[in-house]
Enzyme design. Structure first.
Site, PDB file in Angstrom:
ATOM      1  N   ASP A   1      64.554 -32.115  52.082  1.00 46.50           N
ATOM      2  CA  ASP A   1      64.266 -32.262  53.504  1.00 46.50           C
ATOM      3  C   ASP A   1      64.079 -30.890  54.146  1.00 46.50           C
ATOM      4  OD1 ASP A   1      64.666 -34.942  53.092  1.00 46.50           O
ATOM      5  OD2 ASP A   1      66.616 -35.025  54.093  1.00 46.50           O
TER       6      ASP A   1
ATOM      7  N   ASP B   1      65.296 -29.186  57.484  1.00 44.68           N
ATOM      8  CA  ASP B   1      66.186 -29.297  58.643  1.00 44.68           C
ATOM      9  C   ASP B   1      65.799 -28.228  59.655  1.00 44.68           C
ATOM     10  OD1 ASP B   1      67.855 -31.421  57.612  1.00 44.68           O
ATOM     11  OD2 ASP B   1      68.678 -29.936  56.225  1.00 44.68           O
TER      12      ASP B   1
END
EC number: 2.7.7.66
Length: 205
Positions: free
Chosen positions: A134, A136
């Site tokens: 991911d 962030d």
């Protein structure tokens, strides 16, 4: 270090013994002072800086404390989205880094940066990233931000080549941008716990 560390900053310590109140046994085996720890959100009656230690496994996270005088270097999330830093990263081909590069192509009316595993990899060049990682993101916002500009940010984030989430940092804590835009309120994470609010830029007693 003279500047006060803020949540999500990565900091390096002058010695392994500078890390205080750590209970997890794996920390002594895996962590060394050459590796940064991340500033987290907490309060301490001794005015210490709350930090978290990252282990080799995803579930290995440990909370501890350091004295500010033992911090010798600091890297903020904003420093990691300098375009030259991103383009010269050994992880430039990874989707989260490509996503960060895409966001630098637009001039945003706020400071922003990268946290989490992508931020850690960019700051240390340790290969903790993979194709499914991911991205962030963090927006620093001392004052309320324009909703239309935030919606444009969300639209661009949704088009990135990886999953990405944004936290907005206010003077009183941090909240998930998608939650606030969707519901008109969000869970604000503060140093003393979390609270649901529609006004994350206002102090609530």
């Amino acid at each position: 270090m003279s500047a006060t560390p803020r949540p999500h900053d990565l900091v390096w310590l002058n010695h392994a013994s500078a890390l205080e109140d750590i209970a997890e046994p794996w920390v002594a085996q895996q962590w060394r002072a050459a590796l940064p720890v991340v500033v987290r959100r907490d309060v301490d009656d001794q005015a210490r800086v709350p930090v978290g230690v990252r282990g080799m496994k995803r579930e290995q996270r440990a909370a501890g404390w350091v004295q500010a005088r033992n911090i010798v270097r600091s890297v903020t999330p904003e420093m990691l989205v300098d375009r030259e830093v991103l383009l010269h990263s050994p992880f430039v081909s990874q989707p989260p880094v490509q996503g960060a590069i895409a966001l630098t192509l637009h001039r945003w009316p706020w400071g922003w940066g990268v946290t989490g595993s992508t931020g850690y990899a960019l700051a240390t060049e340790i290969p903790v990233l993979h194709a499914a990682s991911d991205l962030d993101l963090l927006i620093r916002a001392s004052q309320p931000l324009d909703r239309e500009a935030l919606l444009e940010w969300q639209t661009r984030v949704a088009q990135l080549p990886c999953r990405a989430d944004t936290q907005v940092e206010t003077p009183y804590g941090a909240f998930a941008l998608n939650e606030w835009l969707r519901d008109g309120r969000a869970l604000l994470k503060t140093s003393r716990g979390a609270r649901l609010t529609a006004t994350p830029w206002h102090r609530e007693e």
